[in-house]
Write a protein that holds these residues in place. Structure first.
Motif, PDB file in Angstrom:
ATOM      1  N   LYS A   1       5.430  43.537  16.010  1.00  0.00           N
ATOM      2  CA  LYS A   1       6.555  44.373  15.308  1.00  0.00           C
ATOM      3  C   LYS A   1       6.488  44.055  13.924  1.00  0.00           C
ATOM      4  CE  LYS A   1       9.532  45.221  19.113  1.00  0.00           C
ATOM      5  NZ  LYS A   1       9.462  46.644  19.161  1.00  0.00           N
ATOM      6  N   GLN A   2       5.644  42.962  13.457  1.00  0.00           N
ATOM      7  CA  GLN A   2       5.699  42.752  11.976  1.00  0.00           C
ATOM      8  C   GLN A   2       4.329  43.019  11.387  1.00  0.00           C
ATOM      9  OE1 GLN A   2       6.020  38.548  10.913  1.00  0.00           O
ATOM     10  NE2 GLN A   2       7.737  39.232   9.542  1.00  0.00           N
TER      11      GLN A   2
ATOM     12  N   LYS B   1       5.147  44.643   8.052  1.00  0.00           N
ATOM     13  CA  LYS B   1       6.864  45.090   8.025  1.00  0.00           C
ATOM     14  C   LYS B   1       7.723  44.107   7.614  1.00  0.00           C
ATOM     15  CE  LYS B   1       9.761  48.382  10.713  1.00  0.00           C
ATOM     16  NZ  LYS B   1      10.034  49.007  11.825  1.00  0.00           N
TER      17      LYS B   1
ATOM     18  N   ALA C   1       8.329  49.389  14.784  1.00  0.00           N
ATOM     19  CA  ALA C   1       9.643  49.447  15.257  1.00  0.00           C
ATOM     20  C   ALA C   1       9.731  49.524  16.907  1.00  0.00           C
ATOM     21  CB  ALA C   1      10.825  50.453  14.675  1.00  0.00           C
ATOM     22  N   SER C   2       9.006  50.252  17.363  1.00  0.00           N
ATOM     23  CA  SER C   2       9.292  50.679  18.955  1.00  0.00           C
ATOM     24  C   SER C   2       8.116  49.953  19.852  1.00  0.00           C
ATOM     25  CB  SER C   2       9.329  52.177  19.272  1.00  0.00           C
ATOM     26  OG  SER C   2       8.082  52.682  18.884  1.00  0.00           O
TER      27      SER C   2
ATOM     28  N   LEU D   1      10.796  51.890   4.527  1.00  0.00           N
ATOM     29  CA  LEU D   1      10.654  51.985   5.984  1.00  0.00           C
ATOM     30  C   LEU D   1      10.404  53.621   6.375  1.00  0.00           C
ATOM     31  CD1 LEU D   1      13.049  49.344   7.576  1.00  0.00           C
ATOM     32  CD2 LEU D   1      10.566  49.076   6.986  1.00  0.00           C
TER      33      LEU D   1
ATOM     34  N   SER E   1       5.186  52.549  10.562  1.00  0.00           N
ATOM     35  CA  SER E   1       6.410  51.864  10.716  1.00  0.00           C
ATOM     36  C   SER E   1       7.199  52.089  11.930  1.00  0.00           C
ATOM     37  CB  SER E   1       7.158  52.255   9.396  1.00  0.00           C
ATOM     38  OG  SER E   1       8.375  51.724   9.408  1.00  0.00           O
ATOM     39  N   ASP E   2       7.293  53.314  12.275  1.00  0.00           N
ATOM     40  CA  ASP E   2       8.152  53.950  13.558  1.00  0.00           C
ATOM     41  C   ASP E   2       7.488  53.190  14.877  1.00  0.00           C
ATOM     42  OD1 ASP E   2       9.626  55.165  11.744  1.00  0.00           O
ATOM     43  OD2 ASP E   2       8.965  57.423  12.513  1.00  0.00           O
TER      44      ASP E   2
END
Length: 152
Positions: free
Chosen positions: A101-102, A117, A76-77, A50, A72-73
């Motif tokens: 998010k995926q 992700k 996540a947000s 990640l 990736s970041d």
């Protein structure tokens, strides 16, 4: 294929009687060569932690640590934040098309890149102009779903 001699914490190579290097070589290498490149729907691919550190990638695939980490970041947000910045892989800037998010998809002309992700890693797959984007997305998602189901 290039493979790094470590595993995510969730996998235990010693439980299978394998050294970490043996497991990494046989496992991550096979995911890239068989499930992604071998599908015929992905032209370049990598699996990263990640933070963007590579676990394995196909020959000639040159996604950089910072490039993978940035996506990736964002996943996540707020994945839609990539609409303003685009997605860069191997120094090539792609236009963000959609994501959550995926999974994130971005394209440049008739080529594209898919990010999926998992719990402990990110799968990155690219396609050239001879491959339909949906086929690339499906191949990457299929492997991603499998890894998520197996707590990777």
């Amino acid at each position: 294929l290039a493979v790094y001699p470590f595993l995510p914490p969730s996998l235990s190579a010693t439980a299978a009687g394998l050294s970490r290097r043996t497991f990494a070589m046989s496992s991550w290498d096979a995911y890239i060569s068989t499930n992604l490149i071998g599908s015929g729907a992905v032209t370049g691919a990598g699996i990263y932690d990640l933070a963007g550190n590579p676990w394995a990638y196909s020959d000639g695939f040159a996604a950089q640590v910072a490039e993978v980490k940035a996506v990736s970041d964002a996943m996540a947000s707020d994945p839609t934040s990539l609409a303003g910045t685009g997605v860069t892989v191997a120094g090539i800037k792609y236009m963000y098309i959609n994501g959550d998010k995926q999974q994130v998809y971005a394209k440049k002309g008739n080529t594209g890149v898919v990010f999926f992700k998992c719990n402990t890693c990110v799968i990155v797959g690219t396609h050239n102009d001879t491959i339909q984007p949906g086929n690339c997305k499906n191949a990457v998602s299929k492997l991603g779903d499998y890894l998520v189901e197996n707590s990777v």
